[in-house]
Enzyme design. Structure first.
Site, mmCIF file in Angstrom:
data_model
loop_
_atom_site.group_PDB
_atom_site.id
_atom_site.type_symbol
_atom_site.label_atom_id
_atom_site.label_comp_id
_atom_site.label_asym_id
_atom_site.label_seq_id
_atom_site.Cartn_x
_atom_site.Cartn_y
_atom_site.Cartn_z
ATOM 1 N N CYS A 1 -6.040 1.485 6.834
ATOM 2 C CA CYS A 1 -6.374 2.596 5.940
ATOM 3 C C CYS A 1 -6.627 3.885 6.683
ATOM 4 C CB CYS A 1 -7.692 2.306 5.258
ATOM 5 S SG CYS A 1 -7.520 1.427 3.798
ATOM 6 N N CYS B 1 -1.859 15.402 2.458
ATOM 7 C CA CYS B 1 -2.867 15.434 1.396
ATOM 8 C C CYS B 1 -3.642 16.747 1.509
ATOM 9 C CB CYS B 1 -3.828 14.251 1.531
ATOM 10 S SG CYS B 1 -5.021 14.159 0.176
ATOM 11 N N ASN C 1 -11.604 3.226 10.307
ATOM 12 C CA ASN C 1 -10.554 2.981 11.296
ATOM 13 C C ASN C 1 -10.408 4.227 12.148
ATOM 14 O OD1 ASN C 1 -9.593 0.379 10.364
ATOM 15 N ND2 ASN C 1 -8.877 1.475 8.563
ATOM 16 N N CYS D 1 0.886 -1.166 0.000
ATOM 17 C CA CYS D 1 0.000 0.000 0.000
ATOM 18 C C CYS D 1 0.923 1.214 0.000
ATOM 19 C CB CYS D 1 -0.863 -0.058 1.259
ATOM 20 S SG CYS D 1 -1.939 1.351 1.447
ATOM 21 N N HIS E 1 -18.081 7.273 -0.807
ATOM 22 C CA HIS E 1 -18.530 7.604 0.568
ATOM 23 C C HIS E 1 -19.961 8.111 0.698
ATOM 24 C CE1 HIS E 1 -14.334 7.019 1.124
ATOM 25 N NE2 HIS E 1 -13.979 8.231 0.757
HETATM 26 N N1 SAH Z 1 -6.495 9.700 -1.607
HETATM 27 C C1 SAH Z 1 -6.939 8.489 -2.165
HETATM 28 C C2 SAH Z 1 -6.111 7.294 -1.771
HETATM 29 C C3 SAH Z 1 -5.627 7.219 -0.345
HETATM 30 S S1 SAH Z 1 -6.880 6.948 0.858
HETATM 31 C C4 SAH Z 1 -8.410 8.260 -1.853
HETATM 32 O O1 SAH Z 1 -8.959 8.967 -1.023
HETATM 33 O O2 SAH Z 1 -8.984 7.385 -2.480
HETATM 34 C C5 SAH Z 1 -7.309 5.244 0.541
HETATM 35 C C6 SAH Z 1 -8.669 4.848 1.044
HETATM 36 O O3 SAH Z 1 -8.703 4.852 2.472
HETATM 37 C C7 SAH Z 1 -9.784 5.786 0.590
HETATM 38 O O4 SAH Z 1 -10.885 5.066 0.091
HETATM 39 C C8 SAH Z 1 -10.144 6.500 1.865
HETATM 40 O O5 SAH Z 1 -11.458 6.958 1.843
HETATM 41 C C9 SAH Z 1 -9.914 5.432 2.899
HETATM 42 N N2 SAH Z 1 -9.749 5.958 4.254
HETATM 43 C C10 SAH Z 1 -9.094 7.062 4.639
HETATM 44 N N3 SAH Z 1 -9.135 7.194 5.978
HETATM 45 C C11 SAH Z 1 -9.840 6.142 6.453
HETATM 46 C C12 SAH Z 1 -10.194 5.696 7.761
HETATM 47 N N4 SAH Z 1 -9.838 6.364 8.843
HETATM 48 N N5 SAH Z 1 -10.898 4.567 7.868
HETATM 49 C C13 SAH Z 1 -11.248 3.845 6.780
HETATM 50 N N6 SAH Z 1 -10.931 4.218 5.517
HETATM 51 C C14 SAH Z 1 -10.231 5.343 5.352
HETATM 52 FE FE1 SF4 Z 2 -6.527 12.582 0.971
HETATM 53 FE FE2 SF4 Z 2 -7.592 10.182 0.379
HETATM 54 FE FE3 SF4 Z 2 -7.286 11.022 2.964
HETATM 55 FE FE4 SF4 Z 2 -9.112 12.174 1.412
HETATM 56 S S1 SF4 Z 2 -9.078 10.016 2.069
HETATM 57 S S2 SF4 Z 2 -7.681 13.248 2.776
HETATM 58 S S3 SF4 Z 2 -8.099 12.177 -0.570
HETATM 59 S S4 SF4 Z 2 -5.659 10.592 1.511
#
Ligand code: SAH
Ligand code: SF4
Length: 381
Positions: free
Chosen positions: A362, A131, A319, A124, A241
């Site tokens: 994640c 970001c 998470n 990953c 989402h």
């Molecule tokens: N910026 C991109 C890729 C990185 S985040 C994006 O947003 O798609 C990768 C995935 O993790 C995304 O689907 C995001 O919504 C999810 N994600 C981020 N924070 C999270 C959390 N605390 N719990 C579960 N999923 C999360």
């Molecule tokens: Fe950035 Fe993806 Fe996190 Fe949204 S979920 S803040 S786009 S890393």
């Protein structure tokens, strides 16, 4: 201390002005190589590039096909790998490891190694430090944007984990998949992400359908990839989402007006241009208890998805991130949500939570830098 370059950048895809605090990135190997050897022939750069991905080679000195003088200059002036591990955390179950990587400018970012169902590894990877998108539930979003990773720093996350596996001969050795689900928005760093992917495709045994670019929905660059003959045939995951425009704006504040309409339209053009059985779009859907996880909302989501070219959803239980007010949906709620989607014929998977004991799950990826900049930091152990 790094100099911080402040620029105001209007990002049309987001429809509003996003202020980036952007650090200059370190020079890439390619830049250094052309500075050191201005007339270097292309075959030489390719020879070097191929050698970097050969696990048995550990330094420029060992590339015996290069002239001796060149090897010596490279050894003293070009880093063999652009990242070094500051810390590696291994989960108690042994199925996940997280590395806090330090770039040449001292900034830190994270990369994760996860066991997958085939007894191989998925990495990953991060595409940016921090970001700019500021999704309300995400730890990386809370730290703001520092800079894009260079294509070396992205590509080298694979090399880093290959070396780690070699140092652990008791573990399966093959990295079969890459997901851009670490820190940052990959389509906010289009050229470097594309370049890193091409290097993996050329120099490793990972195929394009085993690489997934996950995007929050940067429409401008989603349009760009449709027209880009050089865009690699990787999979795309869109972090949705919510299928309600207003709710999505609350969860993902960078959502542009009419995002859902535009996304559905894009999905059909994607399917016409690049799609096939193996290149479908997947929607990612982070479940936030009481916010976007009711059966009615699942029904609304299913109806929306069926208007797009895709019918696959990956639900991700939230998470926990320190300082965020959301809570994780109970498994019964998640099961109900999934069954509503399935009743509409949608293919649903649930992301397994891995590495939660080392904050590698994640969205838990956050570095010291965040702590320094005042953002909250979750304990790493
Ligand atoms: N910026 C991109 C890729 C990185 S985040 C994006 O947003 O798609 C990768 C995935 O993790 C995304 O689907 C995001 O919504 C999810 N994600 C981020 N924070 C999270 C959390 N605390 N719990 C579960 N999923 C999360
Ligand atoms: Fe950035 Fe993806 Fe996190 Fe949204 S979920 S803040 S786009 S890393």
């Amino acid at each position: 201390m790094m100099k911080e370059v402040r620029i105001d950048q209007k990002d049309e895809s987001m429809g509003n002005t996003v202020e980036f605090h952007r650090m200059p990135a370190p020079k890439t190997r390619r830049q250094l190589l052309t500075e050191l050897f201005p007339d270097v022939p292309r075959y030489r750069t390719e020879q070097i590039e191929a050698a970097l991905f050969q696990p048995r080679l550990k330094s420029f000195e060992e590339i015996t096909t290069l002239p001796k003088e060149m090897r010596q200059t490279l050894s003293t002036s070009v880093p063999w790998i652009s990242v070094e591990a500051e810390r590696i955390l291994e989960s108690a179950r042994g199925d996940t490891a997280k590395a806090i990587l330090k770039a040449e400018d001292g900034l830190r970012f994270e990369s994760v190694l996860m066991a997958n169902a085939r007894d191989q590894w998925t990495i990953c990877v991060s595409s940016q430090i921090g970001c700019a998108m500021g999704c309300t539930f995400c730890a990386t979003g809370a730290m703001g944007f520092k800079r894009n990773l260079t294509s070396d720093e992205i590509a080298d996350q694979y090399r880093f984990w290959k070396t780690y596996l070699e140092d652990h001969p008791e573990l399966p050795q093959r990295i079969s998949n890459v997901v851009f689900m670490g820190m940052g928005e990959p389509l906010g760093n289009y050229d470097n992400v594309k370049d890193a992917i091409h290097r993996w495709l050329k120099h490793t045994d990972i195929g394009p359908t085993h690489i997934t670019v996950s995007t929050v929905g940067v429409l401008m660059n989603m349009e760009r990839l449709l027209k880009d003959p050089d865009w690699p045939p990787v999979r795309i995951a869109v972090s949705l989402h919510s299928a309600d425009q207003k709710r999505r704006e609350e969860i993902v504040p960078t959502t542009v007006p009419d995002f859902l309409i535009k996304l559905a339209d894009w999905s059909h053009r994607y399917a016409d241009t690049l799609g096939n059985r193996r290149h479908h779009i997947t929607y990612e859907y982070t479940l936030l208890s009481g916010v976007n996880d009711t059966p009615e909302i699942a029904d609304e989501l299913a109806r929306y998805i069926l208007k797009t070219s895709a019918a696959k959803v990956n639900v991700i239980p939230w998470n926990p991130v320190q300082g965020k007010i959301f809570s994780t949906s109970a498994q019964e709620r998640i099961d109900k949500f999934k069954s509503v989607l399935r009743s509409h014929g949608i293919d649903v998977t649930q992301r397994k939570t891995m590495g939660d004991d080392i904050a590698a799950a994640c969205g838990q990826l956050i570095t010291e830098t965040a702590a320094e900049s005042g953002a909250r930091r979750i304990p790493l152990e």
